[in-house]
Design a protein around this motif. Structure first.
Motif, PDB file in Angstrom:
ATOM      1  N   LEU A 116       6.011 -17.838 -16.459  1.00  0.00           N
ATOM      2  CA  LEU A 116       6.272 -17.469 -18.015  1.00  0.00           C
ATOM      3  C   LEU A 116       7.571 -18.392 -18.288  1.00  0.00           C
ATOM      4  CD1 LEU A 116       6.050 -13.691 -17.544  1.00  0.00           C
ATOM      5  CD2 LEU A 116       4.628 -15.333 -19.008  1.00  0.00           C
ATOM      6  N   ASP A 117       8.361 -18.956 -17.204  1.00  0.00           N
ATOM      7  CA  ASP A 117       9.590 -19.556 -17.861  1.00  0.00           C
ATOM      8  C   ASP A 117       8.985 -21.174 -18.225  1.00  0.00           C
ATOM      9  OD1 ASP A 117      11.394 -18.035 -16.934  1.00  0.00           O
ATOM     10  OD2 ASP A 117      11.443 -19.111 -15.063  1.00  0.00           O
TER      11      ASP A 117
ATOM     12  N   GLU B 191       6.209  -8.161 -17.358  1.00  0.00           N
ATOM     13  CA  GLU B 191       6.701  -7.156 -18.427  1.00  0.00           C
ATOM     14  C   GLU B 191       8.270  -7.108 -18.098  1.00  0.00           C
ATOM     15  OE1 GLU B 191       3.089  -4.190 -19.202  1.00  0.00           O
ATOM     16  OE2 GLU B 191       4.767  -3.520 -17.531  1.00  0.00           O
ATOM     17  N   ALA B 192       8.723  -7.221 -16.845  1.00  0.00           N
ATOM     18  CA  ALA B 192      10.244  -7.585 -16.820  1.00  0.00           C
ATOM     19  C   ALA B 192      10.648  -8.418 -17.533  1.00  0.00           C
ATOM     20  CB  ALA B 192      10.330  -7.538 -15.111  1.00  0.00           C
ATOM     21  N   ALA B 193       9.880  -9.541 -17.532  1.00  0.00           N
ATOM     22  CA  ALA B 193      10.491 -10.928 -17.791  1.00  0.00           C
ATOM     23  C   ALA B 193      10.156 -11.059 -19.383  1.00  0.00           C
ATOM     24  CB  ALA B 193       9.737 -12.202 -17.405  1.00  0.00           C
ATOM     25  N   GLY B 194       9.761  -9.986 -20.357  1.00  0.00           N
ATOM     26  CA  GLY B 194       9.631  -9.832 -21.675  1.00  0.00           C
ATOM     27  C   GLY B 194       8.137 -10.263 -22.277  1.00  0.00           C
TER      28      GLY B 194
ATOM     29  N   VAL C  72       5.965 -22.160 -25.719  1.00  0.00           N
ATOM     30  CA  VAL C  72       5.477 -21.307 -26.637  1.00  0.00           C
ATOM     31  C   VAL C  72       6.561 -20.836 -27.631  1.00  0.00           C
ATOM     32  CG1 VAL C  72       4.476 -18.998 -26.938  1.00  0.00           C
ATOM     33  CG2 VAL C  72       3.830 -20.610 -25.187  1.00  0.00           C
ATOM     34  N   ASN C  73       7.869 -20.780 -26.787  1.00  0.00           N
ATOM     35  CA  ASN C  73       8.936 -20.127 -27.789  1.00  0.00           C
ATOM     36  C   ASN C  73       9.968 -21.240 -28.270  1.00  0.00           C
ATOM     37  OD1 ASN C  73       8.013 -17.432 -27.581  1.00  0.00           O
ATOM     38  ND2 ASN C  73       9.018 -17.830 -25.314  1.00  0.00           N
TER      39      ASN C  73
END
Length: 201
Positions: free
Chosen positions: A192-193, A27-30, A199-200
Motif C-alpha cells: 500500500l505504501d 484497513e488500518a492503513a486507510g 495512486v495518490n
C-alpha cells in the motif's frame, strides 16, 4: 485512497487467515478493501473427505467470489494460494485464465501486486507458487511489489523475499502463526505504501 483487492484460494483455512490479516492491516492503513475468495472447483465428495476443508468452506460461505469487476475496480492486488505440487492451486489459475477480456483491453496493466502462499512443509513449493503468480502478473503488465528483505518480520516467517509463505503441519495448524501474521501485515503495508505513492500522487 488506494483500492485493494485481496483474492485468495484456501482449502483448509490457512490462506483464509492470511487474507483476514491482510485486510486488518490494509484497513488500518486507510485502504478501501475487498476480500474475495476464488471459486471452488473441487466436488463435494473431495471437500467432505477432509473435515478441515469442509469446515473452511462452510465458514466462508458469506464471502463473495472474486470477479473480473473486482480486478478492474482495484488499484492493487494481493493474491494468496496454497501449493499444489509446487504450483498455484488450479482454482487460482483458472481465475487468471478467465481474464483475457480485461487483459486484452489493457485494464490489468499498471496495477500493483504482491502474493502469499502456503504448503505442508518448508520446501513444499511456496516460492514457486508466488513466482508463478508473478509470472502471470508480468504478462498483465502489473507492478510487482515483493516482500523483499525490508522488514524483520520476513526473517521471522522463514525468510522468503518473494512473499510471505506459511508452513502447515499435519494437523492443519500454521507453524509460527504469529510470525506469519506479522509478515503478512508488513507485506500488505509495504504494498500500500508503494501503490499509494502512485495512486495518490
Amino acid at each position: 485512497m488506494t483500492k485493494l483487492l485481496i483474492a485468495y484460494y484456501s482449502s483448509t483455512g490457512s490462506n483464509t487467515k492470511m487474507a483476514e490479516w491482510a485486510k486488518e492491516a490494509a484497513e488500518a492503513a486507510g485502504a478501501e478493501v475487498r476480500v474475495r475468495k476464488i471459486h471452488e472447483l473441487a466436488p463435494d465428495v473431495a471437500i467432505d473427505s477432509n473435515p478441515l476443508w469442509r469446515k473452511n468452506v462452510d465458514a466462508t460461505s458469506d464471502i463473495p467470489e472474486a470477479s473480473s469487476a473486482d480486478l478492474e475496480w482495484a488499484d492493487a492486488y494481493i493474491f494468496s494460494s496454497p501449493s499444489r505440487f509446487g504450483v498455484m492451486a488450479s482454482q487460482m489459475k483458472q481465475f487468471f485464465d478467465l481474464q483475457g477480456g480485461l487483459w486484452g483491453a489493457g485494464k490489468l496493466a499498471n496495477k500493483f501486486v504482491t502474493a502469499f502462499s502456503s504448503a505442508q512443509n518448508p520446501h513444499g513449493g511456496q516460492e514457486q507458487v508466488i513466482q508463478g503468480i508473478y509470472t502471470v502478473m508480468q504478462h498483465w503488465g502489473a507492478i510487482i511489489v515483493p516482500a523483499g528483505f525490508v522488514n524483520m518480520s520476513t526473517f521471522g516467517a522463514g525468510g522468503n523475499p518473494y512473499g510471505t509463505s506459511a508452513t502447515i503441519d499435519g494437523e492443519g495448524n500454521m507453524v509460527d502463526e504469529e510470525a506469519v501474521k506479522a509478515a503478512v501485515k508488513d507485506q500488505t503495508t509495504r504494498l500500500l505504501d508503494v501503490a499509494g505513492a502512485y495512486v495518490n500522487r
